[in-house]
Design a protein around this motif. Sequence first.
Motif, mmCIF file in Angstrom:
data_model
loop_
_atom_site.group_PDB
_atom_site.id
_atom_site.type_symbol
_atom_site.label_atom_id
_atom_site.label_comp_id
_atom_site.label_asym_id
_atom_site.label_seq_id
_atom_site.Cartn_x
_atom_site.Cartn_y
_atom_site.Cartn_z
ATOM 1 N N SER A 142 0.935 -1.026 -0.045
ATOM 2 C CA SER A 142 0.210 -0.140 0.095
ATOM 3 C C SER A 142 1.081 1.326 -0.105
ATOM 4 O O SER A 142 1.668 1.255 0.983
ATOM 5 C CB SER A 142 -0.753 -0.011 1.211
ATOM 6 O OG SER A 142 -1.601 0.994 1.356
ATOM 7 N N ASN A 143 0.656 2.030 -0.948
ATOM 8 C CA ASN A 143 1.308 3.326 -1.041
ATOM 9 C C ASN A 143 3.172 2.936 -1.133
ATOM 10 O O ASN A 143 3.759 3.399 -0.323
ATOM 11 C CB ASN A 143 1.427 4.435 -0.026
ATOM 12 C CG ASN A 143 0.117 4.862 -0.062
ATOM 13 O OD1 ASN A 143 -0.645 5.083 -1.101
ATOM 14 N ND2 ASN A 143 -0.666 5.191 1.037
ATOM 15 N N GLY A 144 3.416 1.875 -1.650
ATOM 16 C CA GLY A 144 4.670 1.288 -1.776
ATOM 17 C C GLY A 144 5.221 0.623 -0.790
ATOM 18 O O GLY A 144 6.644 0.279 -0.493
ATOM 19 N N LYS A 145 4.591 0.441 0.317
ATOM 20 C CA LYS A 145 5.018 -0.136 1.632
ATOM 21 C C LYS A 145 4.296 -1.458 1.861
ATOM 22 O O LYS A 145 3.105 -1.742 1.385
ATOM 23 C CB LYS A 145 4.604 0.667 2.741
ATOM 24 C CG LYS A 145 5.621 1.935 2.715
ATOM 25 C CD LYS A 145 4.942 2.762 3.927
ATOM 26 C CE LYS A 145 5.889 4.129 4.065
ATOM 27 N NZ LYS A 145 5.317 5.547 4.805
ATOM 28 N N LEU A 146 5.044 -2.299 2.625
ATOM 29 C CA LEU A 146 4.323 -3.471 2.836
ATOM 30 C C LEU A 146 3.820 -3.533 4.136
ATOM 31 O O LEU A 146 4.140 -3.156 5.249
ATOM 32 C CB LEU A 146 5.461 -4.642 2.974
ATOM 33 C CG LEU A 146 5.119 -6.195 3.151
ATOM 34 C CD1 LEU A 146 4.418 -6.574 1.838
ATOM 35 C CD2 LEU A 146 6.435 -6.856 3.498
ATOM 36 N N VAL A 147 2.368 -3.652 4.203
ATOM 37 C CA VAL A 147 1.379 -3.555 5.313
ATOM 38 C C VAL A 147 0.634 -4.776 5.506
ATOM 39 O O VAL A 147 0.268 -5.467 4.902
ATOM 40 C CB VAL A 147 0.457 -2.356 5.251
ATOM 41 C CG1 VAL A 147 1.418 -0.981 4.953
ATOM 42 C CG2 VAL A 147 -0.690 -2.599 4.116
ATOM 43 N N THR A 148 0.328 -4.746 6.760
ATOM 44 C CA THR A 148 -0.443 -6.048 7.356
ATOM 45 C C THR A 148 -1.636 -6.206 6.678
ATOM 46 O O THR A 148 -2.507 -5.239 6.498
ATOM 47 C CB THR A 148 -0.465 -6.330 9.043
ATOM 48 O OG1 THR A 148 -1.152 -5.056 9.298
ATOM 49 C CG2 THR A 148 0.792 -6.146 9.556
ATOM 50 N N ALA A 149 -2.212 -7.321 6.482
ATOM 51 C CA ALA A 149 -3.610 -7.470 5.850
ATOM 52 C C ALA A 149 -4.286 -8.810 5.891
ATOM 53 O O ALA A 149 -5.115 -9.018 5.294
ATOM 54 C CB ALA A 149 -3.307 -7.263 4.171
ATOM 55 N N GLY A 150 -3.873 -9.312 7.292
ATOM 56 C CA GLY A 150 -4.446 -10.446 7.554
ATOM 57 C C GLY A 150 -4.145 -10.962 9.094
ATOM 58 O O GLY A 150 -3.792 -10.190 9.789
ATOM 59 N N GLY A 151 -4.506 -12.101 9.508
ATOM 60 C CA GLY A 151 -4.681 -12.528 10.828
ATOM 61 C C GLY A 151 -3.369 -13.012 11.159
ATOM 62 O O GLY A 151 -2.548 -12.591 11.958
#
Length: 424
Positions: free
Chosen positions: A367-376
């Motif tokens: 997201s916006n070039g960054k790795l972000v958390t998206a799950g459990g």
Amino acid sequence: MNILVVGGGGREHAVIKSLRKNPSVGTIWCLPGNGGIARDAECVPIKATDLTGITDFAKAHPVDFAVVTPDDPLCLGLVDELEALHIPCFGPRKNAAIIEGSKVFSKELMKKYGIPTADSRVFSDADAALSYLKTCGYPVVVKADGLALGKGAVIADNFEEAKSAVGKMMVDKIFGESGSRVLVEEFLTGPEVSVLSFTDGNVVVPMVSSMDHKRALDGDLGLNTGGMGTIAPNPFYTPEIAKICMQTIFLPTIEAMRKEGRTFRGCLYFGLMLTPQGPKVIEYNCRFGDPETQVVLPLLKSDLFTVMQACRNGTLKEDMVSFSKGAACCVVLASEGYPGQYRTGYEITLPEEAPWEEIYIAGAKISNGKLVTAGGRVLGAAATGETLKEAVRRAYSLAERIGFENAYKRSDIGARALRALGEE
Ligand code: AMP
Ligand code: GLY
């Protein structure tokens, strides 16, 4: 060779990292993949259950081989559909994936062929299940027949708990049609062992054994999760027990499936319990386990792609598969609150020197070039070592260096195994 991998979790990340080691492997497409897998494969946002989307993609691209690892597409018949397009696949056809897709099927198979498992009764009517539950001894295990995201088994200590489980599964239908039938199963005790195996339908070659840590909290407390960490090999699984399992469980299962006209090719996962009466089957999975794969494949010395092709072609031989002598440990970093409610969208910071080959991304996006958390379950930090103690220490040292807000991990992955080895 261009390979299509279906799925998007830590397990698929481990499969892709392993496939990459073969120099003849060219493009790997991962459907849908995730923000971390995108570093190692071309991710395409098509869901693993979107069979039409996947087959349309396969028609439009030069796919030489497909690897299907999640349970849903296997049980829906994705391999059959890809094979109809003349694409060779690693993974069972629909008529064999039922070994995981229906617990009633697998129970009946085991009964018919004398494969050791817990005694059980099947109910398709909630009232009949309740009258039985009033009279039986406790604890018992209440299980939904079909797929239930790993949450379909409830250990009930008394009638009230069993009644509540039956109500949720059969009346409220929290797992949909998966709960139309339930099994009430004898409660077994003993250490649990996961054994993944490669099979071409005739020959079965077990991989190194492993141990999952399914509960959310330290000390094996809390809710069941998809798996909070793993170690391999499993110290409870001795060479003597392995021999018994081969003779009483692995070979009879492969043969039973063949006799039923449901030849199983791919990875067959044996979830075993080492009871005082001997090893018994708790469950079959028609695929690699997650997060078992993250500790098993790093120990595989042989070339994964060659073995997968042999499973598909019916040319598998025992000496094609070998494992390192060492051990491995995977510590899962989850979002605080998992398997209940949790927040996502937090940036994941990987240390500069972090060895990317030891990190398996499960629930993250860019997201916006960054790795972000998206799950459990967000990621697994997995390391190998000459001993289990070293592997555990290295995996935790890596896990400590990876950060995101709301991160949660168990602090005792491997502790039970180390106690069993006297290496605490
Ligand atoms: P399953 O959904 O079949 O994988 O079961 C989830 C977990 O429930 C297993 O890993 C076991 O820890 C436990 N379990 C399942 N069946 C039994 C049984 N018959 N006796 C004791 N524990 C069980
Ligand atoms: N780790 C257990 C599973 O994959 O179902």
